[in-house]
Enzyme design. Structure first.
Site, mmCIF file in Angstrom:
data_model
loop_
_atom_site.group_PDB
_atom_site.id
_atom_site.type_symbol
_atom_site.label_atom_id
_atom_site.label_comp_id
_atom_site.label_asym_id
_atom_site.label_seq_id
_atom_site.Cartn_x
_atom_site.Cartn_y
_atom_site.Cartn_z
ATOM 1 N N THR A 115 27.651 -33.706 33.341
ATOM 2 C CA THR A 115 28.081 -34.853 34.150
ATOM 3 C C THR A 115 27.324 -36.110 33.755
ATOM 4 O O THR A 115 27.857 -37.217 33.848
ATOM 5 C CB THR A 115 27.850 -34.528 35.643
ATOM 6 O OG1 THR A 115 28.702 -33.438 35.987
ATOM 7 C CG2 THR A 115 28.177 -35.698 36.541
ATOM 8 N N SER A 153 28.717 -27.709 31.130
ATOM 9 C CA SER A 153 27.763 -26.600 30.934
ATOM 10 C C SER A 153 28.216 -25.284 31.554
ATOM 11 O O SER A 153 27.633 -24.238 31.265
ATOM 12 C CB SER A 153 26.369 -26.975 31.439
ATOM 13 O OG SER A 153 26.260 -26.849 32.834
ATOM 14 N N THR A 163 24.393 -29.809 35.087
ATOM 15 C CA THR A 163 23.555 -29.187 36.124
ATOM 16 C C THR A 163 23.919 -27.716 36.356
ATOM 17 O O THR A 163 23.092 -26.948 36.838
ATOM 18 C CB THR A 163 23.707 -29.923 37.474
ATOM 19 O OG1 THR A 163 25.074 -29.886 37.875
ATOM 20 C CG2 THR A 163 23.213 -31.355 37.381
HETATM 21 C C1 SIN Z 1 28.154 -29.434 33.973
HETATM 22 O O1 SIN Z 1 27.346 -28.592 34.381
HETATM 23 O O2 SIN Z 1 28.307 -29.680 32.770
HETATM 24 C C2 SIN Z 1 29.031 -30.168 34.926
HETATM 25 C C3 SIN Z 1 28.412 -30.370 36.250
HETATM 26 C C4 SIN Z 1 27.198 -31.245 36.215
HETATM 27 O O3 SIN Z 1 26.613 -31.605 35.204
HETATM 28 O O4 SIN Z 1 26.772 -31.616 37.360
#
Ligand code: SIN
Length: 338
Positions: free
Chosen positions: A25, A71, A104
């Site tokens: 994100t 991710s 995240t």
């Molecule tokens: C991810 O994990 O790539 C998408 C969600 C985020 O980064 O909060």
């Protein structure tokens, strides 16, 4: 193979920080600036994320785009790349630390894997965002600035994560909220420290290598970077009505495909209720899995805390004091040196 990452040349004072971009994100782009949910992760280049971010005095910053993913989709492909590039960059005498921009959703898995396998003596700082880069008030730029501060901090070492002004150990961290900017927690251990006004305030020591891992780390790295598939370890949950059907389905499928395959099922991690307790019917199926030579570990499905042993244990399913996703990686590593 140099696994200590110490500068080879004592005359060189490290003055370079390297930022590895993997997506998430923090690199997300939304059609509307006030949309924090309907965006695409992994769109903005890491070099662009660094635009306008303060560089700690006396350091230069270099970016490398390693991946551009959401991710949730991470796996051995990107983890292999990360293990190899982190090892290579930290081996450069003028590189003082690394920052990794990461989604995240699985950040705690990547942090755990990097710390267990590499246990770096320089800082490796994962950072992230809960709002896309295009948001009205993005959080990623402050997190990135804070991560650079931590990577430049004298004496910093090991894999940590920086989010919303808090520094978490790569071994203790867990995502605990789906939307809040302060989405991570270190459970009962508490955060390692804070980043306030461009400075670190440390409450606990930096993460260090676990002594028992020292002789195993070169073997793990060699095996994880090699061409063979990583050992297959699956996770499941104990819940009301858990009658072991899923375990028996996995065993049947594995038997059907043949036990000689390198990607055969080798381990199960079960997230039990409360203190890692298991539905009696699920336990019966897990014992069948053990009898079929699978390694089975149990942990808790509770959002915090860890499984405690009642006393000298003859428990047939050994407990592990890790959340399920990290327990899966721990068992995978265990299988590599079994
Ligand atoms: C991810 O994990 O790539 C998408 C969600 C985020 O980064 O909060």
């Amino acid at each position: 193979m140099n696994l200590n990452f110490e500068p080879q040349d004592d005359q060189i004072r490290p003055d370079r920080l390297v930022v590895l971009g993997t997506g998430g994100t923090i690199a997300g782009r939304a059609a509307q600036r006030d949309d924090h949910v309907g965006y695409r992760a992994g769109e903005v280049a890491v070099a662009d994320l660094l635009d306008g971010i303060p560089v700690p005095p006396g350091w230069r910053v270099q970016a490398e785009q390693l991946a551009q993913i959401d991710s949730k989709d991470i796996g051995p492909g990107v983890w292999r790349l990360l293990l190899a590039r982190v090892r290579d960059w930290l081996g450069q005498p003028d590189v003082g630390g690394l920052v990794i921009t990461h989604g995240t959703d699985t950040l705690e898995e990547t942090a755990y894997l990097l710390q267990r396998v590499l246990a770096p003596t320089k800082p490796v700082v994962l950072t992230c965002a809960m709002r896309p880069a295009t948001a009205l008030v993005p959080d990623g730029s402050q997190n990135l600035a804070d991560a650079l501060v931590v990577a430049a901090e004298p004496g910093a070492r090991g894999v940590v994560a920086v989010c919303a002004g808090r520094i978490h150990s790569g071994l203790a961290l867990r995502k605990v909220h789906h939307y809040r900017l302060d989405a991570f927690d270190s459970g009962d251990a508490g955060p390692l420290g804070l980043v306030e006004q461009g400075a670190c305030a440390l409450f606990q020591p930096w993460p260090v290598a676990e002594a028992a891992d020292c002789s195993r780390r070169p073997v793990w790295l060699d095996r994880l970077l090699g061409p063979q598939p990583w050992p297959r370890v699956e996770c499941l949950l104990s819940h009301g009505g858990a009658d072991g059907w899923l375990v028996r389905a996995l065993l049947a499928q594995d038997a059907l495909q043949g036990h000689d395959r390198p990607d055969r099922l080798q381990g199960l991690v079960v997230a039990g209720t409360g203190n890692g307790t298991l539905h009696a019917d699920l336990l019966a199926a897990l014992l069948e899995a053990q009898a079929a030579s699978l390694r089975v570990w149990r942990t808790t499905r509770c959002a915090s805390g860890r499984v405690l042993l009642a006393g000298p244990s003859s428990d047939p399913i050994p407990p592990v004091a890790l959340p399920p996703a990290q327990a899966r990686l721990a068992l995978l590593l265990e299988l590599l040196t079994a």
